[in-house]
Every structure is written in C-alpha cells, then in structure tokens.
Design an enzyme around this catalytic site. Structure first.
Site, PDB file in Angstrom:
ATOM      1  N   ALA A 206       0.856  -1.188   0.000  1.00  0.00           N
ATOM      2  CA  ALA A 206       0.000   0.000   0.000  1.00  0.00           C
ATOM      3  C   ALA A 206       0.888   1.232   0.000  1.00  0.00           C
ATOM      4  O   ALA A 206       1.984   1.213   0.550  1.00  0.00           O
ATOM      5  CB  ALA A 206      -0.919   0.008   1.220  1.00  0.00           C
ATOM      6  N   SER A 209       0.393   9.341   0.507  1.00  0.00           N
ATOM      7  CA  SER A 209       1.153  10.554   0.219  1.00  0.00           C
ATOM      8  C   SER A 209       2.360  10.691   1.127  1.00  0.00           C
ATOM      9  O   SER A 209       3.396  11.216   0.719  1.00  0.00           O
ATOM     10  CB  SER A 209       0.250  11.778   0.366  1.00  0.00           C
ATOM     11  OG  SER A 209      -0.238  11.863   1.689  1.00  0.00           O
ATOM     12  N   LEU A 210       2.261  10.213   2.372  1.00  0.00           N
ATOM     13  CA  LEU A 210       3.335  10.412   3.329  1.00  0.00           C
ATOM     14  C   LEU A 210       4.223   9.182   3.507  1.00  0.00           C
ATOM     15  O   LEU A 210       5.292   9.288   4.113  1.00  0.00           O
ATOM     16  CB  LEU A 210       2.762  10.813   4.700  1.00  0.00           C
ATOM     17  CG  LEU A 210       1.877  12.066   4.721  1.00  0.00           C
ATOM     18  CD1 LEU A 210       1.455  12.387   6.148  1.00  0.00           C
ATOM     19  CD2 LEU A 210       2.582  13.251   4.087  1.00  0.00           C
ATOM     20  N   LYS A 228       5.271   0.446   8.166  1.00  0.00           N
ATOM     21  CA  LYS A 228       4.994   1.685   7.442  1.00  0.00           C
ATOM     22  C   LYS A 228       6.254   2.547   7.452  1.00  0.00           C
ATOM     23  O   LYS A 228       6.813   2.822   8.519  1.00  0.00           O
ATOM     24  CB  LYS A 228       3.831   2.416   8.109  1.00  0.00           C
ATOM     25  CG  LYS A 228       3.389   3.693   7.413  1.00  0.00           C
ATOM     26  CD  LYS A 228       2.162   4.252   8.138  1.00  0.00           C
ATOM     27  CE  LYS A 228       1.674   5.549   7.536  1.00  0.00           C
ATOM     28  NZ  LYS A 228       0.490   6.076   8.249  1.00  0.00           N
ATOM     29  N   ASP A 362      -9.893  10.258   9.413  1.00  0.00           N
ATOM     30  CA  ASP A 362      -9.643   9.948   8.001  1.00  0.00           C
ATOM     31  C   ASP A 362     -10.201   8.565   7.672  1.00  0.00           C
ATOM     32  O   ASP A 362      -9.460   7.646   7.318  1.00  0.00           O
ATOM     33  CB  ASP A 362      -8.137   9.994   7.727  1.00  0.00           C
ATOM     34  CG  ASP A 362      -7.830   9.962   6.223  1.00  0.00           C
ATOM     35  OD1 ASP A 362      -8.730  10.284   5.434  1.00  0.00           O
ATOM     36  OD2 ASP A 362      -6.696   9.605   5.858  1.00  0.00           O
TER      37      ASP A 362
END
Length: 694
Positions: A206, A209-210, A228, A362
């Site tokens: 996955a 943007s960050l 991540k 979000d």
C-alpha cells in the site's frame, strides 16, 4: 489489504538458509544503516543477538518500549512558521521555482473559473472544475493532496460538488524506491534489516502521500506485521509548500476583504496536523488510545503497535488480514454482510463523536477493513481529532431540536457548537433552516438520506457566516463515507436510521443534565406528555446492544425528585393522574363489557349508558393511552437485562419525602377526577340501555 506473494521477480529476493538465518540480495544503491543495538536485540556474552521481545501483556515493559521509541523520535519535526521562514527565506531560487509551479497550476484553474463567471456558466461547470482541481492537487504532491482532503470536510468553504470530488483524494501517489525504504528502516531502527525481519515483501502492499507499507515477519517472534515507512524528503517538500502557502495567507488576510476568516490561523492548524502525521510514534500512541477506548466491543479491531520496531519514520503494527470495505464481492464471498460492517462503523463513529470525543479523522475505505471473523478493523491513525465535551451534548440536543422542528433553538445551538460567534444575529438563519428542514423532515427517519441532509445543511452554511469546527466537519464526512459504502450493497440504506438507536439510547440513559433537558423537551409539548415519542425511543433504543432498562429508569427519577424539578413534577403529576385514571377506567370498561347484559343494566344505578359517563371519543383516547402505557412497560420489562429487582431502588427513592409528596399529589388528583366522574354519573337520568359498551 489483500495477502500477496512475498517475492517479486526482478525486484528483491530473500532466502532463509539452514544455519544462516536471513540472507538478502540488495539492489544497487541500497546502503545498510549502522549496526547499533536495537532494544529487541541485545548482545549475549558471545556477541550473538538475543531476543528481548516482551509479552504484550507486560504493561511495564510495553511502556519502556514506548519510551525508547519516543527517544528514537526525539528529533521528529514540529511545525514552526518561524523556522520555515528562516530556512526557506534564505533560498529564494528554490522558493521561486516551486512558486512558479504552483502558480501555473492554480492560475490556470483560476482563469477557467473567471471565464465561467463571465460566460454565466459558473454553476453549470462546478462539477467539471471540481474534477480539474482534484487532478491539480494530485500533481502538486503530498501537501496539496492533504489540502484537498482538508477542504473536502469544509462545507462552509466549498460548494457540495467540490466536497464530493475532493473527498475522493485517497493519497494515491506513486511509490518510492524500495531501496530507500529499507535504508530508512535500518537507519531509524539502528540494525540491518536481516536482524529485524525473517522476511519482508519486496514491494509495498500500500502507498500513500506520506509513506508506504510493507508486509514482514519479525525474526524473533515470527509475528506477521505491517511496516509503514515514511516517504524520503517529505519534510522538505511539505515545509517549502507550507512556507509559500502561508505567504499567500498573509496576502489574503490583508487584501481580500470578502474572506472574513483568519486564513493564517487555518493554515497553521492544518500544517500542525500534517506535521503530526509525520511522527509515527505519535501515530502509534493514537492507535493505542483508540484501541483502549473503542476496541472493548467485540466487533471492533485495532492493531497492536510493536514499539521496539517503531521510530519517528517507521511504524510497525500487527498485520490485519482483511478486505477493504468498498470491495463488496470479496466481503460477501467470506459469508459477511457489508451492511452489518457499516452499521458497526456507524455505531463506533457515534461513540467516538459523542461519548469520548476522540475520533478517527480519516475514515476512507482504505482505512477500514472487514476481517474474516466479521470484525471491522480501523487502520491509519495519523490524523485524529477531538470533540469538545460541551459540544458532544449540544449535538444530541441539536438532533432533538431538529426532530421537534424548533428552528430558533437549532440556530442558537450553533453558538454552543462554536459555529458562530456570540455577536452574530441568528434570526436571518432561521428561515433558511426552516425552508430546508421542513421539506427534509417530511420523510421518516428511515427514509431520510444522510448525504442529502448534509448537502442541504452545507448549502445553508455556505451562505451564512459559519465557521464549521474541524471536529464537526470530519464526523459528517465519516458518516457520509459509511453511508456511501452501504449504498453499494443496499440502495435503500439510510445512515440516520442506523444512527437513531444510538441517539435514542443516549437520550434515555445518559444522566448528563443537558441530555436530560433534551429528553424532557422531546417528550413534553404544551404541558402534555407525548407517549408515542417515548414508545418510539424505547423501540429504537432497544436496538442498541448497550441499552439498559435500569439506566433508562433511574436518571429520570433523580431529575424528577431533584431540587430543580418542580416544573417537571407539576407536568408529571398531571400526566400520572391521566395515566392512572386511564388504567382505572380501562379496567372498569373491560369489566363492564365482559359482564352479561342484565348485569350491565344494574351497574351504577342502572344507567344504561355505561358504567361511567364518558363519550365514545374520550373512551377511545383513554383506552389508547392505557394500551400505550402497557406497551411501554412491556418494552422495558422485556429488555434483555431487565430484572424486577431493578425497581427496588425506585421504590426507595419514592419513599423519600419528595417521592411521598409526589405520590400523594398523584393519588389526590386521581381521586378528584374519579369522584367527579362518579358524581356526574349519579346525577344523570337513567335511560334505556342502547349499547353494551361504555
């Protein structure tokens, strides 16, 4: 996140060899970070690493691991307008190049809007221009993707067409090089990657943007995790953009009179949120808090954080097997129902908004997974928000005012909700609310579409000097997203119908004074009790799994017998007299109607018109009131957790002086009413029986 192969030909390969552990074939340009000791792996006496992974149940060790993660993130960037000004103010060429890029992109868009305005096609082309703006934000990079997402939650700033299109921005940016990601892991955690993981996916599963996410297996525990990794150079990119955007904000504040909001304050608040997302330790702490508050429900899953593998730019959490909530076919192939999962999400969102006030800001489909066990998993806790305590009760009260069509009170609610400053006159807003809600509320709760309601309210907000707080806008977006997901499975699904049981339960059981007042306002009108409203609330409230008959009874009594309850006591006494009379008369009517006809003629002085003097219409209303009270009692007594022993505290309360006084006044009122009816009956002239009913 769907499972995927861990080896992709031509990208990167991993091998586990007997006696040699983890071997790695690295692409060119990938440099290993320093081999510093990691908290998971300390040296044995012979120099070989030893696993120090602690049990997740060991709270002390977990807190120590979190403290070490915080130490690794000690240098995480914090938003500071002054530092950005000092840094980029001395780089005029770099700032000028980026300014030109932004101006060309946004300038062309502004020119198109100007042409539309001159041609009179501004409204007709709103959707087209919104799609164009979405593409521009995507091309301009992470800062503008985040900016677009922020605007998608602001109905006071953007028309509905723009809100819908910008809400589709899902951080869909190209991935960055895997070599950069693995180098970041090693640098941040201070060990070579083969000492950390026995396997890791060769490419991200996955991307956002960050950062981007890899699937891996911890070497010492074998636990499957999601890793991540932050995008390289992201701080530099967003720092320059916010420096330039803030300069634009100064210009708007000084020269654009039509915009009354403090643009600089909005930019600073937004920038602070984005910078918080860059600190992955903070995200881990957000996840832990969210789990503590909401994962007590068996149908909610929040992944655990592995603090010993987490830093400011690397976040390692429990791997969740699941399917994105917008993949209906894949969900149903597992024997699950999308609507059940969406309803779970709605209930959890309402708890976030109205109970603890800490919520996921979000909730797009990529952050919501359906697990094979039927749980709803929440992911990505970088952006969180909070609802002020006073606003939580005000929102429930606002719903009550909407149901009652009390638009003056609705308008005043916007002060408590911090939509309007107290010096703004709300009288011009009332007609706009009436025009919209009178039409919308002609539908039943089960028919009213939440998105339609939000869009209509958004139009009202857009026309008046509202400043919608971030928490309110974000939760509206959350519920709208969930309803949109449900509509794929069932075009007739309505989020308000799914939400109503929660609101009903809160009104009936919450001892909060504001909510108690809202309940009284809902149940009493013009001095009369609306039993149909109470019955509806109980029917809906029972649908909520946390509904308690005990909680629904005792808070009302406390208020009724409290020092400030005199007005309510007067109303309650009148209603108690009506109900008691209805029960007595109903019993007399049942007895009369079940008696033989010759007995009926002998009852009450032989008056053939019935046992008591009462018109047919009054009798029907009395019988309906009695039956309604019996139905309400049935709803309470048949509740899953109902126990007759629950009535004991109520009896104790009624034995207090206030309770005895209240009971005496009710008995006196009933006695007077029945005596009056009996006297009226006795004074009437007997007639020949014409009916066998009262």
């Amino acid at each position: 996140m769907a499972a995927m192969n861990l080896v992709s030909a031509g990208v990167r390969s991993f091998n586990l060899k007997a006696g040699k552990g983890f071997s790695i074939s690295k692409p060119k340009g990938c440099k290993l970070g320093p081999r510093a000791a990691l908290v998971e792996a300390g040296p044995r006496g012979d120099g070989s690493p030893v696993a120090l992974q602690v049990s997740r149940g060991d709270l002390a060790a977990d807190l120590q691991a979190e403290a070490r993660a915080m130490a690794r993130a000690a240098n995480a960037s914090v938003y500071s307008p002054e530092l950005l000004a000092n840094k980029y103010g001395s780089r005029p060429v770099q700032a000028a190049k980026r300014t030109l890029e932004i101006l060309v992109a946004l300038g062309s868009f502004a020119l198109q809007l100007l042409v539309d305005q001159r041609n009179g096609t501004l409204d007709r082309n709103k959707r087209k221009r919104a799609i164009k703006l979405k593409g521009i934000f995507t091309r301009l990079g992470p800062t503008f993707v985040k900016l677009g997402q922020g605007l998608s939650t602001r109905p006071d700033l953007c028309p509905p067409e723009y809100l819908e299109e910008l809400a589709e921005l899902q951080d869909a940016l190209p991935t960055f090089a895997d070599a950069d990601a693995f180098s970041c892991i090693e640098t941040e955690l201070g060990m070579p990657i083969e000492s950390l993981f026995s396997s890791i996916s060769p490419s991200p599963i996955a991307a956002a943007s960050l950062g981007q996410v890899y699937k891996a297996q911890l070497k010492y525990s074998g636990q499957t995790v999601a890793v991540k990794v932050q995008r390289p150079g992201i701080e530099e990119a967003i720092g320059l953009d916010f420096y330039l955007i803030r300069g634009l904000g100064f210009f708007i504040n000084k020269y654009v009179d039509i915009i009354t909001t403090d643009v600089i304050a909005l930019i600073d608040e937004f920038a602070r949120r984005v910078y918080q997302e860059l600190n992955y330790v903070q995200e881990g702490q957000n996840a832990r808090k969210f789990k503590k508050l909401y994962a007590d429900k068996e149908d909610i899953l929040v992944p655990d954080i592995y603090w010993n593998y987490t830093s400011g730019k690397v976040l390692t959490m429990e791997w969740v097997n699941g399917v994105k909530l917008n993949q209906q076919a894949a969900i149903e192939s597992q024997g699950l129902k999308v609507l059940d999962l969406v309803t779970t999400g709605i209930q959890c969102s309402l708890r976030q908004l109205l109970e603890y006030g800490y919520f996921h800001a979000d909730p797009h489909p990529g952050n919501l997974l359906a697990t094979p066990e039927g749980k709803l998993a929440f992911l990505d806790f970088g952006m969180m928000s909070e609802t002020p305590e006073d606003a939580r009760s005000a929102i429930v009260g606002h719903v009550v005012h909407m149901v009652n069509r009390d638009y003056e009170a609705m308008a005043r609610d916007y002060y408590a909700l911090d939509f309007l400053s107290t010096d703004v006159d709300v009288s011009p807003i009332v007609p706009a609310l009436r025009d919209f809600f009178d039409d919308a509320l002609n539908y039943t709760v089960s028919e009213l579409n939440f998105k339609t309601l939000v869009d209509g309210l958004g139009n009202v907000l857009y026309q008046y000097p509202f400043n919608v707080p971030a928490y309110y806008a974000l939760i509206l977006r959350s519920l709208t997203v969930l309803e949109g997901l449900a509509l794929y499975a069932d075009p007739n699904f309505k989020v308000l119908a799914a939400s109503y049981p929660y609101f009903a339960k809160r009104l009936l059981t919450d001892p909060n004074p504001y909510l108690r007042d809202a309940l009284i306002e809902l149940l009493f009108k013009d001095g009369r009790f609306r039993w149909n409203r109470l019955e509806d609330l109980l029917i809906e409230g029972r649908k909520d799994r946390d509904f308690s008959a005990k909680d629904a009874l005792q808070p009302v009594l406390r208020l009724l017998l409290g020092p400030d309850g005199e007005e309510l006591r007067n109303l309650t006494i009148k209603e108690a007299v009506r109900v008691t009379e209805a029960i007595v008369l109903g019993s007399v009517a049942d007895t009369y109607n079940s008696a033989p006809s010759f007995i009926q003629t002998l009852m009450i002085n032989g008056n053939g018109n019935g046992a008591l003097a009462i018109s047919t219409a009054d009798l029907e209303a009395t019988m309906e009131l009695r039956n309604q009270v019996f139905r309400i009692w049935g709803l309470l007594s048949s509740s899953e957790n109902f126990d007759p022993a629950l009535l004991q505290p109520i009896l104790q309360v009624l034995q207090q002086p206030e309770g005895r006084s209240l009971g005496g006044r009710v008995v006196g009122g009933v006695t007077q009413r029945l005596a009056a009816r009996l006297l009226q009956q006795l004074l009437r002239t007997p007639t020949v029986p014409t009916s066998s009913s009262l």
